[in-house]
Design a protein around this motif. Structure first.
Motif, PDB file in Angstrom:
ATOM      1  N   UNK A 115       0.424  -1.113   0.306  1.00  0.00           N
ATOM      2  CA  UNK A 115       0.025   0.091   0.154  1.00  0.00           C
ATOM      3  C   UNK A 115       0.932   0.994   0.022  1.00  0.00           C
ATOM      4  N   UNK A 116       0.609   2.200   0.333  1.00  0.00           N
ATOM      5  CA  UNK A 116       0.666   3.218   0.203  1.00  0.00           C
ATOM      6  C   UNK A 116       1.112   3.884   1.570  1.00  0.00           C
ATOM      7  N   UNK A 117       0.632   2.939   2.462  1.00  0.00           N
ATOM      8  CA  UNK A 117       1.213   3.970   4.290  1.00  0.00           C
ATOM      9  C   UNK A 117       0.588   4.105   5.089  1.00  0.00           C
ATOM     10  N   UNK A 118      -0.752   4.171   4.685  1.00  0.00           N
ATOM     11  CA  UNK A 118      -1.992   5.007   6.019  1.00  0.00           C
ATOM     12  C   UNK A 118      -1.481   3.886   6.825  1.00  0.00           C
ATOM     13  N   UNK A 119      -2.323   2.454   6.392  1.00  0.00           N
ATOM     14  CA  UNK A 119      -1.513   1.599   7.851  1.00  0.00           C
ATOM     15  C   UNK A 119      -0.571   1.508   8.408  1.00  0.00           C
ATOM     16  N   UNK A 120       0.696   2.544   8.473  1.00  0.00           N
ATOM     17  CA  UNK A 120       1.710   2.342   8.990  1.00  0.00           C
ATOM     18  C   UNK A 120       1.822   3.868   9.570  1.00  0.00           C
ATOM     19  N   UNK A 121       0.837   4.644   9.188  1.00  0.00           N
ATOM     20  CA  UNK A 121       0.923   6.054   9.608  1.00  0.00           C
ATOM     21  C   UNK A 121       0.425   6.058  10.729  1.00  0.00           C
ATOM     22  N   UNK A 122      -1.158   6.063  10.380  1.00  0.00           N
ATOM     23  CA  UNK A 122      -1.322   5.028  12.109  1.00  0.00           C
ATOM     24  C   UNK A 122      -0.661   4.377  13.113  1.00  0.00           C
ATOM     25  N   UNK A 123      -0.515   3.534  12.625  1.00  0.00           N
ATOM     26  CA  UNK A 123       0.492   2.733  13.730  1.00  0.00           C
ATOM     27  C   UNK A 123       1.077   3.754  14.569  1.00  0.00           C
ATOM     28  N   UNK A 124       1.912   4.328  13.155  1.00  0.00           N
ATOM     29  CA  UNK A 124       3.682   5.337  14.029  1.00  0.00           C
ATOM     30  C   UNK A 124       2.648   6.609  15.327  1.00  0.00           C
ATOM     31  N   UNK A 125       1.854   7.141  14.204  1.00  0.00           N
ATOM     32  CA  UNK A 125       0.534   8.083  15.235  1.00  0.00           C
ATOM     33  C   UNK A 125      -0.150   7.805  16.659  1.00  0.00           C
ATOM     34  N   UNK A 126      -0.004   7.098  16.403  1.00  0.00           N
ATOM     35  CA  UNK A 126      -0.534   5.991  18.197  1.00  0.00           C
ATOM     36  C   UNK A 126       0.454   6.163  19.422  1.00  0.00           C
ATOM     37  N   UNK A 127       1.544   5.339  18.414  1.00  0.00           N
ATOM     38  CA  UNK A 127       2.778   5.129  19.270  1.00  0.00           C
ATOM     39  C   UNK A 127       3.569   5.979  20.208  1.00  0.00           C
ATOM     40  N   UNK A 128       2.543   7.181  20.065  1.00  0.00           N
ATOM     41  CA  UNK A 128       2.762   8.907  20.764  1.00  0.00           C
ATOM     42  C   UNK A 128       1.519   8.742  21.776  1.00  0.00           C
TER      43      UNK A 128
END
Length: 736
Positions: free
Chosen positions: A270-283
């Protein structure tokens, strides 16, 4: 072709081309981007679109590279600079321009109807309804053209001399109210974008000829496919595309929480929205959930149940935008009396698409998704009717199966992304594309589990041209999760000074703080869009002048009366937002996948939803920073970005992801035995507990060089020492 190009894609840099910023202007930046460490350019759509388009998704001619960018000659000159090129393509739709004659295939279809050589291009029914008429339907016949204001339509041969009422009946189209549904599949609810039948091999060949010839000639290295869920057969489309485009191939697929890309899709990820949301939640600190939800409900009067808001949003858009689509789909089912059940099943679908293929033994996961949605829908409609609809969209007529799949995505996009996410926002950094705003945070262990399952080839990102807010806006908002009481007091003070609409104000205060400093004009434009998307007081279809003037007044007064206080609050937040900003950047650039940097986000960027995030980038400042190495937030983010991008060029893309144990205020991982990334998280609570004290981190065996500081480390190292200069570390195995 000029300079030697790298074969592997180690990273991408997404550029939004515009008539003012085309291939020549981008070619002038190649030296800077190469120095930054960028592996490949990643371009917005390059085919001919509406002349003034600022985004390029409104294609009118697939046969040529866009003139305003410099045409094919300009593209070849850019490719000759030696930096590889990835291109965004739009297979799902074309634009219905004004005037309509600018789209030659569409013009032919409207003039000649089913006899047109382009009749199979578009997903439509005859005569095709065109929703253009306003309150003053003053139609003018001008030779062989029918005109309505700036619109123009071709007349069927031999009908030019008929009386107007007879002439209209004889056309292959019908002009209807702009509020009505069109007689064609469209992109979401946008009637100016007409669906293409890319499943037809002839249509595929014609609409991909130029792009695929550029791939064959080595001008383009890889492709990004826009909105694959709109296609009749995404799997078949990707197989056909991969046969002629063997290089990197990504899909703009929105995966909801826990969802996985279909295993039979022939693409790299994918173009990465799944990774984006996981990284955001980490903080985000999950401990603040209840307090932030209470503050939200107190200020807005809205419910604390996000699922209820999401359901209401989907039901609203189904009635407001998709009545025509639902009617056509209900007719395809072949049985009367199922429309209400169909609406409820669409509203209950938890994902953008379940990937049911007509005539095939259905995938177990797709069946589970639809059956679980049917169970949910049965609480709102006749259970027997819902069960029958679920059976028909799984194993019924082929057209019903396909159209149901194509309708799910628009309902999710408009009902959730563009309605519910503008209504329910206790912590707006969680309100991202594919996000679940009621899921407050993930642990380091959850993040590690996610990363260990990632493909090495998938794309990761933090900001895109479609994100609701940029990565640094989200970094600021994440801090609020650590200071919910302080935030509640601040927003109480501001709201006491300036009020407008409770359903909008609280989003306004979060936005004002997180995008500070922001001009009244930018703030107003954002609030107008947010209010229209929320559809609680106004909408894009119903713009009430008095309400919109109230927004303008609120925006101006909020900045005038509370600006000093907001600036002071943001200055405190930024002590911790900087830590979040650098941390999420290190993680995204070093985690599995091909990292993408959205234009300008190598330093801080506080942009909001489009078109705000498509403004021109000040590359002169970024070039200067790269030379001077200024020790500011901007300078540090640039240092992190260029260090990580250059390191990724030295690393094999499929290096294992190996979690490293840390306390709750850090996340760390190794990439094989070659690199280590460390980031601080929840920095406010870390500071207020007294800092790192005696916490340590055990590095993998060997000697490690911190690429940000030049320090060498080995073995068990105190966190206070490792992160004494920066809140992050990027380590490479020291081979000297």
């Amino acid at each position: 072709m000029g300079a030697v190009r790298e074969a592997a894609v180690t990273s991408t840099y997404r550029v939004q081309l515009t008539p003012e910023f085309g291939f020549r202007e981008l070619a002038d930046l190649v030296g800077y981007l190469r120095e930054l460490g960028v592996g490949h350019l990643y371009l917005s759509p390059i085919l001919q679109s509406v002349r003034e388009s600022q985004h390029g998704y409104d294609v009118i001619d697939h046969s040529r590279v866009r003139d305003e960018f410099g045409g094919q000659k300009g593209l070849l000159a850019l490719a000759g600079q030696g930096l590889g090129i990835i291109v965004d393509i739009v297979p799902n739709h074309m634009t219905v321009p004004t005037p309509e004659s600018e789209n030659a295939p569409l013009w032919s279809v409207l003039r000649e109807g089913p006899e047109s050589p382009y009749a199979n291009w578009f997903d439509l029914t005859w005569p095709v309804d065109l929703p253009v008429l306003g309150d003053d339907p003053e139609l003018v016949v001008d030779g062989s053209v029918l005109r309505y204001h700036d619109h123009e339509f071709p007349l069927r041969a031999g009908t030019e001399g008929l009386p107007l009422h007879e002439l209209l009946v004889e056309q292959h189209y019908r002009l209807v109210s702009w509020r009505d549904s069109p007689g064609y599949r469209r992109f979401f609810d946008v009637s100016s974008l007409i669906g293409l039948r890319a499943e037809d091999p002839a249509v595929f060949d014609a609409t991909h000829e130029v792009v695929l010839s550029l791939v064959a000639d080595g001008v383009i290295d890889g492709l990004r496919v826009d909105h694959p869920d709109g296609l009749a057969d995404p799997r078949g489309y990707l197989r056909r595309l991969r046969e002629r485009a063997p290089g990197p191939l990504w899909v703009e697929k929105i995966l909801m929480d826990g969802e996985r890309l279909p295993a039979d899709w022939d693409c790299d990820g994918t173009t990465g929205y799944d990774a984006l949301n996981m990284v955001t939640r980490l903080f985000v600190d999950p401990a603040s959930r209840d307090k932030l939800v209470r503050t939200f409900t107190r200020h807005t009067g809205l419910p604390d149940d996000y699922e209820a808001v999401k359901y209401e949003g989907k039901k609203m858009v189904l009635d407001l935008f998709f009545r025509g689509e639902v009617d056509r789909l209900a007719a395809c089912l072949g049985e009367p009396g199922l429309r209400d059940a169909l609406v409820e099943l669409l509203a209950a679908m938890p994902v953008y698409r379940a990937y049911v293929n007509p005539g095939e033994t259905q995938d177990e996961e797709a069946t589970r998704v639809i059956q679980s949605a049917a169970w949910e829908a049965a609480g709102h409609a006749d259970p027997a009717a819902v069960a029958r609809v679920a059976q028909l969209v799984l194993r019924g007529p082929a057209e019903a199966v396909t159209r149901f799949q194509q309708t799910c995505g628009p309902v999710m996009a408009k009902g959730v992304e563009d309605t519910a996410l503008y209504r329910w926002f206790p912590l707006a950094c969680l309100n991202e594309v594919g996000g679940e705003p009621d899921r407050f945070g993930v642990s380091a262990a959850e993040f590690h589990a996610f990363c260990t399952e990632m493909r090495a080839t998938t794309m990761t990102t933090l900001s895109t041209h479609d994100t609701k807010r940029s990565e640094d806006v989200r970094a600021r908002l994440a801090v609020l999760s650590e200071i919910p009481d302080v935030w509640a007091e601040a927003v109480e003070s501001w709201a006491g000074a300036v009020r407008f609409d409770p359903k909008l104000d609280y989003l306004g205060w979060q936005t004002l703080m997180a995008a500070w400093p922001i001009s009244p004009s930018r703030f107003t434009k954002y609030l107008l869009k947010a209010a229209r998307e929320a559809k609680t007081s106004i909408s894009w279809q119903n713009r009430e002048q008095g309400y919109e003037n109230g927004i303008r007044e609120f925006a101006a007064r909020a900045i005038e009366m509370c600006g000093y206080s907001v600036a002071s609050f943001t200055a405190v937040v930024d002590r911790y937002a900087r830590v979040n900003s650098l941390g999420q950047k290190v993680i995204q650039l070093m985690m599995p996948g091909v990292p993408d940097v959205y234009q300008g986000n190598e330093i801080t960027d506080f942009s909001l939803v489009d078109p705000d995030n498509r403004r021109p980038v000040d590359f002169a400042r970024r070039r200067e920073l790269l030379k001077t190495g200024e020790d500011s937030w901007d300078g540090q983010k640039l240092l992190v970005t260029t260090t990580a991008l250059k390191l990724r060029k030295r690393l094999a893309p499929d290096l294992p992801y190996l979690p490293i144990d840390t306390g709750e205020h850090a996340v760390a991982f190794a990439r094989g035995d070659q690199a280590v990334a460390v980031a601080t998280r929840l920095p406010y609570r870390l500071e207020h507990r007294g800092g790192w004290t005696h916490e340590t981190l055990r590095l993998p065996p060997g000697s490690w060089l911190d690429l940000l500081t030049g320090a060498e480390h080995t073995g068990l190292i105190p966190m206070a020492h490792l992160l004494s200069r920066y809140p992050v570390a990027i380590l490479e195995r020291n081979t000297r």
